[in-house]
Design a protein around this motif. Structure first.
Motif, PDB file in Angstrom:
ATOM      1  N   LEU A 134       0.990  -1.261  -0.174  1.00 38.54           N
ATOM      2  CA  LEU A 134      -0.200  -0.141  -0.133  1.00 38.54           C
ATOM      3  C   LEU A 134       0.772   1.253   0.043  1.00 38.54           C
ATOM      4  CD1 LEU A 134      -2.926  -0.976   2.469  1.00 38.54           C
ATOM      5  CD2 LEU A 134      -2.890  -0.815  -0.102  1.00 38.54           C
ATOM      6  N   LYS A 135       2.021   1.159   0.688  1.00 41.14           N
ATOM      7  CA  LYS A 135       2.942   2.393   0.802  1.00 41.14           C
ATOM      8  C   LYS A 135       3.487   2.813  -0.803  1.00 41.14           C
ATOM      9  CE  LYS A 135       7.059   3.986   2.883  1.00 41.14           C
ATOM     10  NZ  LYS A 135       8.300   3.882   3.689  1.00 41.14           N
ATOM     11  N   VAL A 136       3.829   1.716  -1.306  1.00 39.69           N
ATOM     12  CA  VAL A 136       4.418   1.760  -2.658  1.00 39.69           C
ATOM     13  C   VAL A 136       3.323   2.257  -3.647  1.00 39.69           C
ATOM     14  CG1 VAL A 136       5.229   0.344  -4.734  1.00 39.69           C
ATOM     15  CG2 VAL A 136       6.239   0.055  -2.422  1.00 39.69           C
ATOM     16  N   ALA A 137       2.001   1.776  -3.465  1.00 46.33           N
ATOM     17  CA  ALA A 137       0.736   2.323  -4.194  1.00 46.33           C
ATOM     18  C   ALA A 137       0.762   3.613  -4.009  1.00 46.33           C
ATOM     19  CB  ALA A 137      -0.233   1.439  -3.802  1.00 46.33           C
ATOM     20  N   ARG A 138       0.649   4.050  -2.748  1.00 41.43           N
ATOM     21  CA  ARG A 138       0.559   5.673  -2.999  1.00 41.43           C
ATOM     22  C   ARG A 138       1.567   6.397  -3.488  1.00 41.43           C
ATOM     23  NH1 ARG A 138      -0.016   3.670   2.517  1.00 41.43           N
ATOM     24  NH2 ARG A 138      -2.109   3.493   3.428  1.00 41.43           N
ATOM     25  N   GLN A 139       2.924   5.761  -3.152  1.00 40.58           N
ATOM     26  CA  GLN A 139       4.020   6.438  -3.895  1.00 40.58           C
ATOM     27  C   GLN A 139       3.891   6.570  -5.332  1.00 40.58           C
ATOM     28  OE1 GLN A 139       7.229   4.248  -2.222  1.00 40.58           O
ATOM     29  NE2 GLN A 139       7.099   5.501  -0.478  1.00 40.58           N
ATOM     30  N   ARG A 140       3.229   5.541  -5.843  1.00 33.62           N
ATOM     31  CA  ARG A 140       2.911   5.426  -7.317  1.00 33.62           C
ATOM     32  C   ARG A 140       1.744   6.226  -7.818  1.00 33.62           C
ATOM     33  NH1 ARG A 140       6.191  -0.225  -8.066  1.00 33.62           N
ATOM     34  NH2 ARG A 140       8.238   0.522  -7.411  1.00 33.62           N
ATOM     35  N   GLY A 141       1.234   6.732  -6.929  1.00 32.22           N
ATOM     36  CA  GLY A 141      -0.340   7.502  -7.693  1.00 32.22           C
ATOM     37  C   GLY A 141      -1.518   6.725  -7.462  1.00 32.22           C
ATOM     38  N   ILE A 142      -1.439   5.857  -6.921  1.00 29.38           N
ATOM     39  CA  ILE A 142      -2.924   4.851  -6.900  1.00 29.38           C
ATOM     40  C   ILE A 142      -3.827   5.646  -5.819  1.00 29.38           C
ATOM     41  CG2 ILE A 142      -3.811   2.572  -6.102  1.00 29.38           C
ATOM     42  CD1 ILE A 142      -2.239   2.871  -8.857  1.00 29.38           C
ATOM     43  N   LYS A 143      -4.871   5.519  -6.095  1.00 33.42           N
ATOM     44  CA  LYS A 143      -5.919   6.460  -5.618  1.00 33.42           C
ATOM     45  C   LYS A 143      -7.073   5.400  -4.563  1.00 33.42           C
ATOM     46  CE  LYS A 143      -4.578  10.139  -6.290  1.00 33.42           C
ATOM     47  NZ  LYS A 143      -3.498  10.820  -5.436  1.00 33.42           N
ATOM     48  N   LYS A 144      -7.120   4.182  -5.224  1.00 30.84           N
ATOM     49  CA  LYS A 144      -7.875   2.988  -4.865  1.00 30.84           C
ATOM     50  C   LYS A 144      -7.515   1.582  -5.101  1.00 30.84           C
ATOM     51  CE  LYS A 144     -12.502   4.980  -4.810  1.00 30.84           C
ATOM     52  NZ  LYS A 144     -13.266   5.130  -3.532  1.00 30.84           N
ATOM     53  N   VAL A 145      -7.604   0.868  -4.164  1.00 32.68           N
ATOM     54  CA  VAL A 145      -7.084  -0.497  -3.825  1.00 32.68           C
ATOM     55  C   VAL A 145      -8.220  -1.275  -3.662  1.00 32.68           C
ATOM     56  CG1 VAL A 145      -5.285  -1.959  -2.966  1.00 32.68           C
ATOM     57  CG2 VAL A 145      -4.586   0.216  -3.250  1.00 32.68           C
ATOM     58  N   HIS A 146      -8.463  -2.300  -4.570  1.00 34.06           N
ATOM     59  CA  HIS A 146      -9.315  -3.502  -4.425  1.00 34.06           C
ATOM     60  C   HIS A 146      -8.697  -4.786  -3.950  1.00 34.06           C
ATOM     61  CE1 HIS A 146     -11.938  -0.722  -6.908  1.00 34.06           C
ATOM     62  NE2 HIS A 146     -10.954  -0.236  -7.446  1.00 34.06           N
ATOM     63  N   VAL A 147      -9.641  -5.395  -3.410  1.00 33.85           N
ATOM     64  CA  VAL A 147      -9.350  -6.902  -2.858  1.00 33.85           C
ATOM     65  C   VAL A 147     -10.490  -7.606  -2.824  1.00 33.85           C
ATOM     66  CG1 VAL A 147      -9.106  -6.557  -0.574  1.00 33.85           C
ATOM     67  CG2 VAL A 147      -7.776  -8.241  -1.352  1.00 33.85           C
ATOM     68  N   ASP A 148     -10.240  -8.811  -3.313  1.00 32.12           N
ATOM     69  CA  ASP A 148     -11.441  -9.666  -2.962  1.00 32.12           C
ATOM     70  C   ASP A 148     -11.194 -10.788  -2.361  1.00 32.12           C
ATOM     71  OD1 ASP A 148     -10.084 -11.062  -5.092  1.00 32.12           O
ATOM     72  OD2 ASP A 148     -11.816 -11.648  -6.125  1.00 32.12           O
ATOM     73  N   PHE A 149     -11.674 -11.432  -1.555  1.00 31.76           N
ATOM     74  CA  PHE A 149     -11.384 -12.412  -0.469  1.00 31.76           C
ATOM     75  C   PHE A 149     -12.499 -13.377  -0.061  1.00 31.76           C
ATOM     76  CE2 PHE A 149     -12.092  -8.536   1.621  1.00 31.76           C
ATOM     77  CZ  PHE A 149     -13.186  -9.004   2.535  1.00 31.76           C
ATOM     78  N   GLU A 150     -11.926 -14.798   0.192  1.00 30.53           N
ATOM     79  CA  GLU A 150     -12.915 -15.525   0.748  1.00 30.53           C
ATOM     80  C   GLU A 150     -13.355 -15.227   2.241  1.00 30.53           C
ATOM     81  OE1 GLU A 150     -11.250 -19.405   0.248  1.00 30.53           O
ATOM     82  OE2 GLU A 150     -11.062 -19.260  -1.956  1.00 30.53           O
ATOM     83  N   PRO A 151     -14.576 -15.753   2.488  1.00 27.71           N
ATOM     84  CA  PRO A 151     -15.176 -15.287   3.955  1.00 27.71           C
ATOM     85  C   PRO A 151     -14.104 -15.400   5.083  1.00 27.71           C
ATOM     86  CG  PRO A 151     -16.786 -16.297   2.550  1.00 27.71           C
ATOM     87  CD  PRO A 151     -15.350 -16.632   1.856  1.00 27.71           C
ATOM     88  N   HIS A 152     -13.337 -16.535   5.077  1.00 30.14           N
ATOM     89  CA  HIS A 152     -12.343 -16.864   6.226  1.00 30.14           C
ATOM     90  C   HIS A 152     -11.336 -15.706   6.404  1.00 30.14           C
ATOM     91  CE1 HIS A 152     -10.318 -19.146   3.085  1.00 30.14           C
ATOM     92  NE2 HIS A 152      -9.208 -18.813   3.815  1.00 30.14           N
ATOM     93  N   LEU A 153     -11.134 -15.030   5.163  1.00 26.65           N
ATOM     94  CA  LEU A 153      -9.952 -13.838   5.360  1.00 26.65           C
ATOM     95  C   LEU A 153     -10.605 -12.585   5.528  1.00 26.65           C
ATOM     96  CD1 LEU A 153      -7.832 -15.378   2.113  1.00 26.65           C
ATOM     97  CD2 LEU A 153      -7.248 -15.376   4.647  1.00 26.65           C
ATOM     98  N   ARG A 154     -11.704 -12.527   5.782  1.00 23.99           N
ATOM     99  CA  ARG A 154     -12.408 -11.283   6.097  1.00 23.99           C
ATOM    100  C   ARG A 154     -11.690 -10.447   7.159  1.00 23.99           C
ATOM    101  NH1 ARG A 154     -17.573  -8.513   5.298  1.00 23.99           N
ATOM    102  NH2 ARG A 154     -18.061  -7.331   6.807  1.00 23.99           N
ATOM    103  N   ASP A 155     -11.566 -11.071   8.476  1.00 24.36           N
ATOM    104  CA  ASP A 155     -10.633 -10.291   9.417  1.00 24.36           C
ATOM    105  C   ASP A 155      -9.540  -9.915   9.093  1.00 24.36           C
ATOM    106  OD1 ASP A 155     -13.202 -10.637  10.816  1.00 24.36           O
ATOM    107  OD2 ASP A 155     -12.413 -12.095  11.960  1.00 24.36           O
ATOM    108  N   PHE A 156      -8.738 -10.669   8.520  1.00 27.49           N
ATOM    109  CA  PHE A 156      -7.266 -10.350   7.952  1.00 27.49           C
ATOM    110  C   PHE A 156      -7.460  -8.908   7.185  1.00 27.49           C
ATOM    111  CE2 PHE A 156      -4.136 -10.222   4.581  1.00 27.49           C
ATOM    112  CZ  PHE A 156      -3.152  -9.870   5.236  1.00 27.49           C
ATOM    113  N   TYR A 157      -8.113  -8.953   6.173  1.00 37.33           N
ATOM    114  CA  TYR A 157      -8.361  -7.644   5.303  1.00 37.33           C
ATOM    115  C   TYR A 157      -9.011  -6.649   6.024  1.00 37.33           C
ATOM    116  CZ  TYR A 157      -6.331 -10.389   1.411  1.00 37.33           C
ATOM    117  OH  TYR A 157      -5.568 -11.195   0.637  1.00 37.33           O
ATOM    118  N   LEU A 158      -9.879  -6.666   6.664  1.00 40.09           N
ATOM    119  CA  LEU A 158     -10.366  -5.556   7.474  1.00 40.09           C
ATOM    120  C   LEU A 158      -9.362  -5.083   8.406  1.00 40.09           C
ATOM    121  CD1 LEU A 158     -13.993  -6.889   8.689  1.00 40.09           C
ATOM    122  CD2 LEU A 158     -13.256  -5.282   6.407  1.00 40.09           C
ATOM    123  N   SER A 159      -8.330  -6.037   9.127  1.00 39.06           N
ATOM    124  CA  SER A 159      -7.401  -5.371   9.989  1.00 39.06           C
ATOM    125  C   SER A 159      -6.274  -4.618   9.097  1.00 39.06           C
ATOM    126  CB  SER A 159      -6.779  -6.735  10.726  1.00 39.06           C
ATOM    127  OG  SER A 159      -5.803  -7.348   9.615  1.00 39.06           O
TER     128      SER A 159
END
Length: 130
Positions: free
Chosen positions: A91-116
């Motif tokens: 995410l730090k590299v994405a900000r430095q390279r001008g990205i404004k939105k980062v998308h991710v899809d995930f299976e339900p068991h990974l929800r807490d990880f991505y929310l964290s």
């Protein structure tokens, strides 16, 4: 636990990534990782004693949207914050390279990880093309 080294755009070898894929997902992964990584916005890898133990790839649309994919940590090294650290680095590299939105899809068991990692849930759709 020994020190984990997070590297930006390290281009691991085909064999090294395939070994990690087999350990993580029990599949061989892509037949040509380098072709994918050459077109990525960035990829991040975690190493311990020069051994690949984690990986994350960030694809992009060539503009301001990026897509976090293939986040994985070897099963022997999970629950130590390595996945979160790799996502934060990407995410730090994405900000430095001008990205404004980062998308991710995930299976339900990974929800807490991505929310964290700071992601918020959204409605989305996926189509598998055979």
């Amino acid at each position: 636990m020994d020190v984990v080294d997070i590297r930006i755009d390290p281009f691991p070898s085909q064999q090294t990534l395939s070994d990690l894929w087999r350990a993580t997902w029990e599949i061989d992964g892509l037949t040509d990782f380098r072709a994918v990584l050459k077109r990525s916005l960035t990829h991040v890898a975690a190493y311990q004693n020069n051994h690949l133990i984690g990986f994350a790839n960030m694809a992009w649309d060539g503009g301001v949207h990026a897509f976090l994919v293939d986040v994985c940590v070897h099963p022997d090294f999970r629950d130590h914050g390595i996945g979160q650290t790799m996502v934060e680095a990407a995410l730090k590299v994405a900000r430095q390279r001008g990205i404004k939105k980062v998308h991710v899809d995930f299976e339900p068991h990974l929800r807490d990880f991505y929310l964290s990692c700071g992601f918020t849930p959204t409605d989305a759709g996926v189509l598998t093309i055979d």
